[in-house]
Scaffold this active site. Structure first.
Site, short mmCIF file in Angstrom:
data_model
loop_
_atom_site.label_atom_id
_atom_site.label_comp_id
_atom_site.label_asym_id
_atom_site.label_seq_id
_atom_site.Cartn_x
_atom_site.Cartn_y
_atom_site.Cartn_z
N HIS A 1 62.79 37.29 11.36
CA HIS A 1 62.85 37.63 12.79
C HIS A 1 63.65 38.91 13.05
CE1 HIS A 1 61.56 33.46 12.99
NE2 HIS A 1 61.36 33.57 14.29
N LEU B 1 47.30 30.27 16.56
CA LEU B 1 48.42 30.82 15.78
C LEU B 1 47.92 31.37 14.45
CD1 LEU B 1 50.04 29.34 17.96
CD2 LEU B 1 51.77 28.92 16.22
N ALA B 2 47.36 32.55 14.51
CA ALA B 2 46.76 33.13 13.31
C ALA B 2 46.78 34.64 13.49
CB ALA B 2 45.33 32.62 13.14
N GLU B 3 47.73 35.30 12.84
CA GLU B 3 47.89 36.75 13.08
C GLU B 3 46.69 37.54 12.57
OE1 GLU B 3 50.26 34.77 12.01
OE2 GLU B 3 51.76 34.89 13.60
N GLU C 1 50.26 35.19 20.66
CA GLU C 1 50.75 33.81 20.72
C GLU C 1 51.76 33.68 21.85
OE1 GLU C 1 52.23 33.57 16.76
OE2 GLU C 1 50.22 33.83 15.89
N GLN D 1 54.39 38.20 17.39
CA GLN D 1 55.57 37.62 18.04
C GLN D 1 56.89 38.16 17.47
OE1 GLN D 1 56.13 33.11 18.22
NE2 GLN D 1 55.36 33.66 20.25
N PHE D 2 56.96 38.27 16.14
CA PHE D 2 58.14 38.85 15.50
C PHE D 2 57.67 39.70 14.32
CE2 PHE D 2 60.15 35.35 17.69
CZ PHE D 2 61.41 35.84 18.04
N GLY E 1 58.45 39.95 11.24
CA GLY E 1 58.16 39.33 9.94
C GLY E 1 56.87 38.55 9.93
N PHE E 2 56.24 38.41 11.09
CA PHE E 2 54.98 37.65 11.16
C PHE E 2 53.76 38.55 11.20
CE2 PHE E 2 57.64 34.35 13.64
CZ PHE E 2 58.20 33.90 12.46
#
Lengths: 323, 373
Positions: A129, A58-60, A29, A82-83, A85-86
């Protein structure tokens, strides 16, 4: 060579990997036009095109799941989460597909996927994050897990991870991205080997990622009190380089593992278990852990106290020496 | 229960080329040029695939398989889709696509290891362009989308070269349509105009849950929200499945992007051999669907309309018996996994710790065996 930040070193490492192998793709992303929220992929889409540096939906789970298909088609995807926690929306694809496909197919389908995860706290961020989820991945057969701590390792380790035929979860200490500049070593160090970054004889401090700098600062402070702490940068969480750890513990007899991740069931616990199995008679004190706590990551105004810091590390050093 | 029974009646816009009575019918959007010999070949596929399924169920009953996921009733959907594929296309199955596996030249024995507990995959996905069975519901649809991303990057789409242009076929079921992965794969496929066809076998039941638990709209209509065409076919009509999948795969190869096909069918058997349908559905429902059997209608057509002699059916019966024997004997002969095999192919480059565990486990097991001997 000129000194560069870790973010820049990663950028150059990624660029080199893309130049060396046309099958290397970057996907995630905001990795394209924006260059990633930390600018680690800055300029790569401009130079390598939208087909090789892919701004994904936007879909891990989608990022990881499509990387699996790309790998089956012969590509070498480098996914950016991206982070920290994601990563969990993509956890199923990582654990059930990326990690197991090679085994399920009896070695016929390789998964040369690198999953980059900026991790750890110390940047005053909001929830999700600042997490340290490395133990989840180290617990999963089929994955390799590494963490860089400095620009030179970042440059080399990202390339080594990308060229690995095994999937690698690549943890980047986000608080170190722009922290300090340093030169790049002319040659890479083996990816899954730990490194003694400060020799000492009294206590071994074992750290990785963001905590290596903290351990070195602690060792410098302890030196003022006449304590000689040895600092090991673990670098590879799975597999663990036990020979380097055991060699050090054989000399110091005392080991403290430092990580930001919560206290229980983590990397520190695994190392403590192996050290007592393999070096029981070398130990002068129990293996100690300085870590986050078994709580959700705190609001950022409390993170400097919650995270391992110099005071907490030196307190553990005193405890260890007190046995 | 009555609303579930109502769900079995096809919608008027369902594509059908062969009625349950065996009458060929035309559809304006899906003209199908097919010879009677080709229909006979499809019939052979259907019969043999059902035989494999029947034998596997029997093997489970005899304790030779731990589990089996029966495809009974779904043969036409699978054979039609499987025969629409070109050799160089890629397909991603769930764990029930035995009929597609057959069309991809996967030896039925290679499917049994997973259910017998002797292996986890059993065949080469690359060799057959057919991935190993995926058990996590819907996960494989993302693999299909990713594979299609690779096809695009290889320049193997829209070139006009039939040997080069490649499509990807992703299988899933009505239950999987609720999964995030399936919806994410739709997003990736639409955004990237990917050469992937989503083939949903709506067999009306996700174990005990009816389609109404998954969706308020017919599943094929989901596609429009993602921006690509969706259509429903009579999933018990092998000709409809062949024609519509062929068209969708061609569109994919020609850079026209993804399609969703909902094959409206029925899972005649329990979800797996461990399931008990009496707890959640009426037996009369299956009775209704028996009238739409995917094989009987082709046989009716061949007997009535085609110049296929009784010899054909007799030979097929012989072939079916041989295949059954191959499955029965071969299943029992599948090698058990060795203690050390579990450590193989965990990593390309195995860590020392794993090699140490392997050594200890192998030594321990053999020492126990020596004691027992």
């Amino acid at each position: 060579m000129t000194a560069r930040t870790m973010a820049k070193a990663l950028n150059e490492g990624l660029r080199k990997a893309m130049e060396d192998d046309p099958k290397v793709l970057i996907m995630g992303e905001d990795v394209g036009k924006l260059g990633g929220v930390f600018r680690v992929t800055d300029g790569l889409q401009k130079d390598f095109g939208e087909d090789r540096v892919i701004d994904t939906p936007l879909a891990e789970s989608g990022i990881i799941g499509t990387a699996v298909g790309l790998a089956m088609r012969g590509y070498r995807p480098v996914c950016e989460i991206q982070f920290d926690g994601f990563v969990f929306p993509g956890f199923d694809q990582i654990v059930s597909q990326v990690a197991k496909m090679y085994n399920r197919s009896a070695g016929l389908v390789k998964m040369p996927i690198t999953i980059r995860i900026p991790f750890g706290g110390g940047i005053g961020a909001v929830e999700h994050h600042s997490e340290s989820p490395e133990a989840y991945f180290a617990h999963t057969a089929g994955l390799k897990v590494v963490a860089c701590s400095n620009p030179s390792d970042a440059y080399w380790m990202i390339q080594q991870s990308i060229s690995s035929d095994d999937p690698v979860i690549f943890f980047e200490p986000k608080r170190r991205y722009h922290a300090a500049k340093s030169e790049i070593d002319p040659e890479p160090y083996p990816l899954h080997q730990a490194r003694v970054v400060r020799p000492g004889r009294d206590v071994t401090l074992l750290a990785y990622g963001p905590m290596v700098a903290m351990a070195l600062e602690s060792a410098a402070a302890a030196a003022e009190d006449g304590q000689e702490l040895e600092v090991i940068d673990l670098r590879s969480i799975s597999p663990l380089d036990m020979p380097t750890v055991l060699e050090s513990v054989g000399r110091t007899g005392r080991l403290i593992v430092v990580h930001e991740a919560p206290h229980s069931f983590g990397v520190g616990a695994e190392i403590a278990a192996r050290v007592q199995e393999q070096a029981f008679y070398s130990l002068e004190a129990p293996v100690l852990r300085v870590s986050g706590f078994d709580t959700p990551y705190p609001p950022s105004r409390l993170e400097n106290e919650w995270l391992p810091n110099i005071d907490r590390i030196l307190d553990a050093v005193d405890q260890s020496l007190g046995y | 229960m009555t609303e579930h029974v109502r769900a079995v009646h096809p919608e008027p816009d369902m594509v059908q080329l062969l009625t349950p009575e065996g009458q060929r019918v035309e559809h304006p959007d899906y003209p199908l040029e097919i010879t009677d010999d080709e229909i006979a070949a499809l019939y052979r596929d259907l019969v043999l695939v059902r035989r494999i399924d029947t034998e596997a169920i029997a093997l489970q009953r005899q304790g030779e398989l731990g589990l089996w996921a029966s495809l009974l009733g779904q043969e036409a959907a699978q054979v039609g889709a499987g025969r629409a594929l070109k050799k160089h296309d890629m397909a991603f199955p769930t764990y029930r696509e035995h009929g597609v596996a057959w069309c991809r030249d996967v030896d039925p024995l290679a499917l049994l290891g997973l259910f017998r507990g002797t292996n986890l995959g059993g065949f080469s996905p690359h060799e057959h362009n057919f991935n190993n069975y995926t058990i996590v519901i819907g996960a494989q649809t993302l693999h299909a989308a990713g594979y299609a991303m690779g096809v695009v990057r290889d320049g193997a789409v829209g070139t006009g070269d039939p040997e080069r242009d490649t499509a990807v076929l992703a299988f899933f079921g009505d239950g999987a349509s609720s999964q995030g992965d399936v919806n994410e794969s739709f997003v990736f496929a639409a955004a990237g105009n990917l050469p992937v066809v989503f083939f949903c076998q709506n067999n009306q039941w996700a174990i005990s849950e009816p389609v109404t638990t998954q969706s308020r709209v017919p599943l094929y209509k989901r596609a429009s929200g993602f921006g690509f065409p969706g259509m429903r076919i009579d999933g018990n009509d092998v000709l409809a499945s062949l024609a519509v999948t062929r068209k969708a795969l061609n569109d994919a190869r020609n850079a026209q992007g993804p399609t969703l096909i909902e094959a409206f069918t029925y899972r005649m058997n329990p979800h797996t051999t461990n399931d008990d349908t009496r707890r959640y559905r009426l037996g009369s429902e299956a009775e209704t669907w028996k009238l739409k059997d995917p094989i009987a209608r082709v046989k009716a057509y061949l007997l009535r309309e085609a110049n296929v002699g009784t010899e054909f059916f007799a030979e097929l019966e012989q072939e079916s018996k041989k295949l059954a024997e191959h499955v029965r004997a071969g299943c029992r002969a599948l090698p058990n996994p060795t203690p050390e095999s579990v450590f193989q192919n965990v990593y390309v480059d195995a860590p020392d710790e794993l090699l140490k565990q392997r050594g200890e486990f192998v030594d321990f097991v053999s020492s126990i065996e020596e004691v027992n001997a």
